[in-house]
Design a protein around this motif. Structure first.
Motif, short mmCIF file in Angstrom:
data_model
loop_
_atom_site.label_atom_id
_atom_site.label_comp_id
_atom_site.label_asym_id
_atom_site.label_seq_id
_atom_site.Cartn_x
_atom_site.Cartn_y
_atom_site.Cartn_z
N VAL A 7 48.87 63.93 11.30
CA VAL A 7 48.99 64.39 10.06
C VAL A 7 49.40 65.89 10.26
CG1 VAL A 7 48.33 64.84 7.74
CG2 VAL A 7 47.97 62.63 8.86
N ARG A 10 52.60 66.81 11.85
CA ARG A 10 53.79 66.55 10.87
C ARG A 10 54.01 67.83 9.86
NH1 ARG A 10 51.53 60.99 10.07
NH2 ARG A 10 52.35 59.90 11.93
N ILE A 11 52.77 68.27 9.41
CA ILE A 11 52.71 69.24 8.51
C ILE A 11 53.41 70.62 9.31
CG2 ILE A 11 51.31 70.90 7.14
CD1 ILE A 11 49.41 68.64 6.61
N GLU A 39 46.23 71.62 10.45
CA GLU A 39 47.49 71.52 11.55
C GLU A 39 46.95 71.19 12.91
OE1 GLU A 39 51.17 74.18 9.32
OE2 GLU A 39 50.24 74.76 11.24
N LEU A 50 46.91 66.81 0.32
CA LEU A 50 48.10 66.11 0.98
C LEU A 50 49.40 66.04 0.11
CD1 LEU A 50 47.20 63.10 3.35
CD2 LEU A 50 48.31 65.21 3.84
N ALA A 54 52.91 68.37 0.59
CA ALA A 54 54.28 67.47 0.46
C ALA A 54 55.16 68.19 -0.74
CB ALA A 54 54.12 66.12 0.17
N CYS A 59 58.84 67.84 0.97
CA CYS A 59 58.98 66.24 1.76
C CYS A 59 58.07 65.03 0.99
CB CYS A 59 58.64 66.41 3.18
SG CYS A 59 56.85 66.69 3.52
N LEU A 64 54.16 62.59 5.58
CA LEU A 64 53.00 63.30 5.96
C LEU A 64 51.99 62.28 6.45
CD1 LEU A 64 52.54 66.60 3.69
CD2 LEU A 64 54.11 66.13 5.86
#
Length: 427
Positions: A7, A10-11, A39, A50, A54, A59, A64
């Motif tokens: 996660v 991806r962030i 991160e 989250l 997003a 996104c 995420l």
């Protein structure tokens, strides 16, 4: 990498793609140090955080969490829906292909629930195609995972059923008792009653009449307390089978009539077709003079099975029962054709049904005046039954084979088959 690591990665990736610093992403709701910890995988963000990230990163939340974009998620769910529809419509080979292709999609890897749903669908489609060993293997893989409670029970039901079809009665019982035989038994629900009915069927197949009677009464009480169609059908149908095995034909029809009536009002097409066939088979055994009515019901069930996700085993079993009714009705040529059609449908791994079909074919040939063909078919019965473990079901098949040999004048073969029947029954 852990879920938190993925996660966080991806962030970080999306933030850099957007040209944002950690401070810019954090402001004003979060601190940049908190974003840094997320991160690096050292903090697991809450669902609310989250969702906020997003929105700020423009996104999808699913990306995420799972690494799958909203568009990819929509494609996966659509593909799964098409696979399920193909299975429900009886396009079992197409369904198996669609489920397999979906499992090959790397995007499904991180979507645990959807992947498990897809594997379960693949197992059902594989069973419907007649590949029982492969279906068992898929269900066993699912058993090794952490599944929702209802899915656990559904997998157990499927495994017990498959083991029974493969003439593995001990395993059929063990899988049911794993969930229902413990001292701390769960409260009865529809799926638990259905599993109980499957377990009861396994007890009957193993010839354990005492345990069967005790369990049948328990299931009927549970179904009455629940008052739901699914539980009522499962408990009453298996009570019908038990009554028939005890020689109480009319009582068995009473239970079966109640099960069919509820299924007619509430059942899914495949379940209704299977119940109609089972009722018709019981009717012709309990009331042979009503064979024409029973045969009509069987033909109706056959048409219904052809339009559902019924397995080749279901369709072959239906053809065997039609052949049996045709023998009773004196339509021996039709019975021979139906028995052969069943053999053409049967996949590998269903020896008991192979034996049943050959037995009926042998009887039909004998009535038609073809003793050589009749003898070959009855000998085929012996070859299919010989390697199978003893059980109540197999005892009945050996007894039928013995009668066939006796009718053909094969006294020595008949004596051997009668002895196997007694041994299979534990006598």
């Amino acid at each position: 990498m852990t879920t938190s690591d993925l996660v966080g990665l991806r962030i970080k990736t999306v933030r850099r793609q957007r040209g944002l610093s950690q401070a810019q992403l954090a402001h004003p709701e979060l601190s940049d140090s908190y974003v840094s910890l997320i991160e690096s995988g050292k903090r697991t963000p809450t669902p609310a955080v989250l969702e906020l990230l997003a929105q700020k990163l423009d996104c999808s939340l699913s990306y995420l969490v799972n690494g799958v974009t909203a568009e990819q998620m929509e494609d996966i769910e659509l593909a799964l829906g098409y696979a399920r529809l193909a299975l429900e419509n009886g396009e079992v080979a197409e369904a198996r292909t669609r489920f397999s292709e979906l499992l090959a999609d790397n995007n499904l890897t991180g979507l645990t629930q959807l992947r498990q749903d897809t594997e379960y669908g693949l197992a059902l489609a594989t069973e419907a195609c007649g590949d029982l060993d492969a279906a068992i293997a898929i269900h066993l893989r699912l058993c090794d995972e952490e599944l929702p409670t209802e899915r656990q029970i559904e997998v157990a039901i499927a495994l017990s059923r498959l083991y029974r079809e493969c003439e593995r009665p001990t395993e059929a019982v063990e899988i049911g008792e794993r969930y229902l035989g413990a001292a701390a038994r769960p409260a009865w629900t529809d799926v638990h009653v259905e599993l109980g009915a499957t377990l009861l069927n396994a007890y009957l197949n193993r010839g354990d009449m005492l345990r069967s009677r005790q369990f049948a009464a328990e299931l009927l009480n549970a179904a009455d307390l629940l008052g739901t169609p699914r539980a009522t059908v499962a408990a009453n149908w298996n009570a019908a089978l038990l009554s028939e095995m005890g020689g109480h034909g009319e009582e068995s029809l009473t239970f079966a009539t109640r099960a069919l009536a509820v299924q007619l009002e509430n059942g899914q097409p495949r379940s209704l077709a299977r119940m109609r066939l089972a009722y018709a088979s019981l009717l012709v055994r309990a009331r042979p003079h009503e064979v024409e009515e029973a045969r009509k019901l069987m033909l109706q069930a056959e048409d219904e099975l052809a339009q559902t996700s019924a397995s080749t085993l279901d369709r072959a079993r239906c053809r065997i029962e039609i052949a049996r009714a045709e023998i009773i009705a004196g339509e021996t040529a039709a019975a021979a054709a139906s028995a052969q059609a069943a053999l053409d449908l049967l996949p590998e791994g269903a020896p008991a049904l192979e034996a049943e079909a050959h037995f009926i074919l042998g009887r039909a040939y004998a009535y038609l005046g073809h003793p050589k063909a009749a003898k070959q078919s009855v000998q085929a019965v012996r070859s299919w039954l010989t390697p199978l473990p003893d059980s109540g079901r197999i005892a009945g098949a050996w007894y039928a084979a013995a009668e066939g040999f006796e009718q053909l004048g094969e006294t020595e073969e008949a004596v051997g088959a009668y002895q196997r029947a007694l041994a299979s029954a534990g006598l």
